[in-house]
Design an enzyme around this catalytic site. Structure first.
Site, PDB file in Angstrom:
ATOM      1  CB  CYS A  51      -0.872   0.019   1.240  1.00 46.77           C
ATOM      2  SG  CYS A  51      -1.870  -1.452   1.413  1.00 46.77           S
ATOM      3  NE  ARG A  89       4.588   1.546  -1.205  1.00 49.77           N
ATOM      4  CZ  ARG A  89       5.156   1.526  -0.029  1.00 49.77           C
ATOM      5  NH1 ARG A  89       6.337   2.059   0.131  1.00 49.77           N
ATOM      6  NH2 ARG A  89       4.560   0.982   1.007  1.00 49.77           N
ATOM      7  CD1 TRP A  95      -0.123  -5.945  -3.358  1.00 52.46           C
ATOM      8  CD2 TRP A  95      -0.096  -6.710  -1.261  1.00 52.46           C
ATOM      9  NE1 TRP A  95       0.425  -7.198  -3.373  1.00 52.46           N
ATOM     10  CE2 TRP A  95       0.455  -7.699  -2.105  1.00 52.46           C
ATOM     11  CE3 TRP A  95      -0.171  -6.986   0.111  1.00 52.46           C
ATOM     12  CZ2 TRP A  95       0.918  -8.926  -1.644  1.00 52.46           C
ATOM     13  CZ3 TRP A  95       0.285  -8.203   0.579  1.00 52.46           C
ATOM     14  CH2 TRP A  95       0.825  -9.161  -0.293  1.00 52.46           C
ATOM     15  CG  ASN A  99       0.395   2.037   3.787  1.00 49.73           C
ATOM     16  OD1 ASN A  99      -0.609   2.072   3.087  1.00 49.73           O
ATOM     17  ND2 ASN A  99       1.547   2.571   3.436  1.00 49.73           N
ATOM     18  N   GLY A 100      -0.838  -1.367   6.449  1.00 53.40           N
ATOM     19  CA  GLY A 100      -0.587  -2.276   7.568  1.00 53.40           C
ATOM     20  C   GLY A 100      -1.770  -3.188   7.802  1.00 53.40           C
ATOM     21  CD  GLU A 127      18.250 -12.100  -6.914  1.00 53.97           C
ATOM     22  OE1 GLU A 127      17.657 -12.628  -5.961  1.00 53.97           O
ATOM     23  OE2 GLU A 127      17.876 -11.024  -7.413  1.00 53.97           O
ATOM     24  CE  LYS A 176      15.114 -10.430  -9.478  1.00 58.52           C
ATOM     25  NZ  LYS A 176      15.603 -10.201  -8.200  1.00 58.52           N
ATOM     26  CD  GLU A 212      11.237 -11.253  -7.836  1.00 60.14           C
ATOM     27  OE1 GLU A 212      10.952 -10.691  -6.784  1.00 60.14           O
ATOM     28  OE2 GLU A 212      12.261 -10.956  -8.500  1.00 60.14           O
ATOM     29  CG  HIS A 262      21.122 -35.936  -3.320  1.00 59.28           C
ATOM     30  ND1 HIS A 262      21.425 -37.265  -3.114  1.00 59.28           N
ATOM     31  CD2 HIS A 262      22.272 -35.251  -3.160  1.00 59.28           C
ATOM     32  CE1 HIS A 262      22.720 -37.380  -2.809  1.00 59.28           C
ATOM     33  NE2 HIS A 262      23.257 -36.160  -2.840  1.00 59.28           N
ATOM     34  CE  LYS A 311      12.050  -2.224  -5.308  1.00 60.59           C
ATOM     35  NZ  LYS A 311      12.876  -3.296  -5.903  1.00 60.59           N
TER      36      LYS A 311
HETATM   37  C1  G6P Z   1       9.634  -7.951  -1.691  1.00 59.91           C
HETATM   38  C2  G6P Z   1      10.226  -7.550  -3.033  1.00 59.91           C
HETATM   39  C3  G6P Z   1      11.571  -8.226  -3.219  1.00 59.91           C
HETATM   40  C4  G6P Z   1      12.483  -7.906  -2.057  1.00 59.91           C
HETATM   41  C5  G6P Z   1      11.856  -8.276  -0.717  1.00 59.91           C
HETATM   42  C6  G6P Z   1      12.650  -7.737   0.448  1.00 59.91           C
HETATM   43  O1  G6P Z   1       9.282  -9.290  -1.726  1.00 59.91           O
HETATM   44  O2  G6P Z   1       9.356  -7.906  -4.087  1.00 59.91           O
HETATM   45  O3  G6P Z   1      12.160  -7.779  -4.432  1.00 59.91           O
HETATM   46  O4  G6P Z   1      13.680  -8.598  -2.220  1.00 59.91           O
HETATM   47  O5  G6P Z   1      10.550  -7.709  -0.626  1.00 59.91           O
HETATM   48  O6  G6P Z   1      12.625  -6.347   0.407  1.00 59.91           O
HETATM   49  P1  G6P Z   1      13.662  -5.388   1.092  1.00 59.91           P
HETATM   50  O7  G6P Z   1      13.130  -4.009   0.830  1.00 59.91           O
HETATM   51  O8  G6P Z   1      13.659  -5.728   2.563  1.00 59.91           O
HETATM   52  O9  G6P Z   1      14.988  -5.620   0.481  1.00 59.91           O
END
Ligand code: G6P
Length: 620
Positions: free
Chosen positions: A2, A27, A75, A101-102, A493, A497, A500, A516, A615
């Site tokens: 949010c 976000r 959100w 928010n929250g 990672e 990527k 996601e 395994h 985000k």
């Molecule tokens: C969300 C984002 C990720 C990010 C994670 C941690 O899931 O989509 O891209 O890595 O939060 O966020 P931070 O701001 O703590 O790095």
């Protein structure tokens, strides 16, 4: 997650608020709304589901005018994505509007009480409970601030809220409880701005105040008063933010993610700037609030992070253990906070919590930092967002990435900058503890200095092949990423990527574990990305590549420039420049980002705002 924006002044509030929401689009959200007030037009609420442009269309059809207003991108947590669930929410009288928010953790209990008192709910959200509660208390005290305070005292959980009441048309009340995202107040000339994230208001002001947990701000055109929840006055420093808001604009790029991938050489340079002195062979981390003797006392480091930042933590473990010889444990912050961790024995200051977070607002990471604080363990944050809650909670200092705003939901430049800063931190520890001599440190510094150039070379030279490979594989329904040791987190990672942003199921695995289980998946349709730059485990990686080929998997290898052995064994090889083994992940991940990006584009995905993702995750 949010987003919150508010404005009071003499400009057109709709423009300021909507523009701010636009800046927060990255976000992630699923609906948006505004409430704008003007004495003649009254309170005008407009809400829509979906993208912000739906709300903008609505505002063209039904304009809202006034010089005071609030806006929100939602959100969904409680209740589906519907217009009725979109913020702002109103109290029963219709005079009070609230955005939040929250999560109100005890909202069911509060809602039950309000229903018994005869209140009717028009949404399934927890935020409507806040609106009704404020409205309820307002009836007796006739003061928005008092009613908000009374309400906040009853909420459990983390909440950032902004409230407005038409009977006090010159006031916005903003408050922060816990860690559900920050509230920044921007100071203007006879005007004030409110935002959950500073890019929302940086076009208007660079002077900002950040609310702390349990701060209540009464925001008027000409004045700003901050008090604690119990009413005692509070003074908060004004921060001047030097970011150029233009840096957050997309320019000629099609997507922010592409722009941010390309910004990595500059971001790496900014992460190093002012922190290394090659002449003396020393690392200087000015932001670190731990002395050399504090650093010498450290026996264990706990890294807590989420998502991509957790992968950075896994890489950091290798760097710190190898360079500084300190034991490191890495936890998902969401697990750490509930596992009753034993950080250090009473009275000893021999442990450190290292929080890694781009936004500095991830609720689980903040909770891990609070757990450390409760146990008397200092914490250091590797963080991008200036003035974020993590930066403020880090009593051992906030090591900023200086990567500038990262807008694409899938993290790229923040990740590589996290690795660079983690390396600096490892060197700093090594320097204080004497595990590396100044001559050795100088060699590391030299490699660091060459890194931005090598990152630029990597982007330039690997992009054409990455595009070609994306064209070859974008129809795949699965992908496997393999790596060993410090490149295992890079496999994770790379897989993250891809999944996601392209929604292709992808898994990262330590290559030695392939036999395994994942080996059962290998057939001629499965792209297997093998990270095999030369290091002490190179031969083992080569065997893994052979094992994949023997089962007709499509090997895409990441190897050093000119590695003909690897090239002869892979179906395709992406060549990256060589650097020191513990810096190599920074270069190795770049083609994985570029590959994922082009796959997502070819699949027609919403690259910068992938479905369901946010985000910065300010709820559990
Ligand atoms: C969300 C984002 C990720 C990010 C994670 C941690 O899931 O989509 O891209 O890595 O939060 O966020 P931070 O701001 O703590 O790095």
């Amino acid at each position: 997650m949010c987003g919150i924006v508010g404005y009071i002044g003499s400009r057109d509030a709709t423009t300021v608020v909507v523009q701010g929401l636009q800046r927060l689009e990255y976000r992630g959200y699923d609906s948006a709304g505004v409430a704008i007030y003007d004495q003649t037009a009254g309170l005008q609420i407009r809400r829509s589901t979906g993208k912000l442009e739906n709300l903008q269309r609505r505002l063209i059809a039904e304009p809202a005018r006034g010089a005071i207003g609030i806006g929100h991108t939602r959100w969904a947590t409680h209740g589906g994505v519907t217009e009725a669930n979109a913020h702002p929410h109103r109290d029963a009288s219709g005079a009070i509007v609230v955005i939040q928010n929250g999560i109100v953790e005890n909202y069911l209990e509060l809602k039950g009480r309000l229903i018994e008192l005869g209140y009717q709910f028009t949404s399934q959200t927890d935020t409507e409970v806040i609106a009704h509660l404020i409205g309820h208390y307002y009836q007796s005290c006739r003061d928005l601030t008092t009613a908000t305070r009374q309400t906040l005292r009853e909420l459990r959980g983390g909440n950032a809220i902004v409230a407005f009441c038409i009977h006090e048309p010159d006031t916005l009340v903003a408050a922060r409880l816990g860690n559900a995202g920050g509230i920044a107040i921007g100071l203007g000339d006879n005007e004030h701005f409110i935002a959950s994230d500073i890019p929302a208001i940086l076009d208007y002001t660079r002077n900002l105040i950040f609310l702390e947990d349990r701060d209540v701000a009464v925001v008027r055109r000409h004045e700003l008063t901050i008090t604690r929840l119990d009413g005692t006055p509070a003074q908060r420093p004004v921060h001047t933010i030097s970011w150029d808001p233009v840096a957050a604009a997309k320019g000629d790029y099609r997507h922010f993610m592409q722009k941010e991938i390309d910004e990595q050489p500059r971001a790496l340079m900014d992460a190093l700037r002012g922190r290394i002195d090659q002449e003396s062979g020393r690392v200087e981390l000015e932001d670190l609030r731990l002395s050399d003797s504090d650093l010498r006392r450290i026996e264990r480091i706990y890294i807590a992070a989420c998502g991509t930042a957790w992968h950075a933590g896994l890489v950091a473990k290798f760097m710190i253990e190898h360079l500084a010889r300190v034991r490191v444990e890495v936890d998902y912050a969401s697990e750490f906070r509930y596992r009753d961790p034993i950080l250090q024995r009473d009275g000893e200051r021999d442990a450190l919590l290292l929080a890694i977070t781009q936004s500095g607002e991830t609720v689980d990471t903040l909770a891990a930092m609070e757990e450390a604080r409760a146990q008397g363990t200092p914490s250091v944050a590797i963080v991008n967002a200036i003035g974020s809650q993590a930066a403020r909670l880090a009593d051992g200092g906030a090591l900023y990435l200086h990567a500038g705003p990262e807008i694409g939901v899938a993290s790229t430049k923040a990740f590589t900058s996290m690795l660079a800063v983690a390396y600096l931190f490892a060197l700093k520890l090594a320097q204080a503890r004497g595990t590396l001599s100044p001559i050795q440190i100088r060699e590391h510094l030299q490699a660091l200095i060459e890194l931005p150039g090598k990152a630029a070379q990597t982007i330039e030279q690997t992009t054409p092949l990455c595009v070609e490979l994306a064209e070859r594989h974008y129809h795949a329904s699965n992908a496997l990423y393999l790596g060993r040791q410090i490149n295992y987190p890079i496999a994770l990672e790379g897989a993250l990527k891809l999944k996601e942003i392209s929604y292709i199921h992808a898994e990262g695995y330590p290559a030695g574990e392939m036999k395994h289980g994942p080996i059962a998946l290998i057939d001629e349709g499965l792209p297997v990305i093998c990270i095999a730059t030369r290091d002490h485990i190179y031969e083992k990686m080569i065997s893994n590549v052979e094992q994949v080929r023997a089962r007709h998997g499509q090997v895409i290898a990441i190897g050093h420039i000119g590695d003909s052995l690897l090239a002869s064994k892979a179906n395709a090889m992406i060549e990256v420049p060589a650097t020191l083994p513990f810096l190599q992940p920074i270069l190795n991940v770049i083609p994985l980002q570029i590959f994922a990006y082009h796959v997502a584009v070819l699949r027609g995905c919403d690259v910068d705002q992938p479905r369901n993702l946010a985000k910065s995750v300010t709820v559990e």
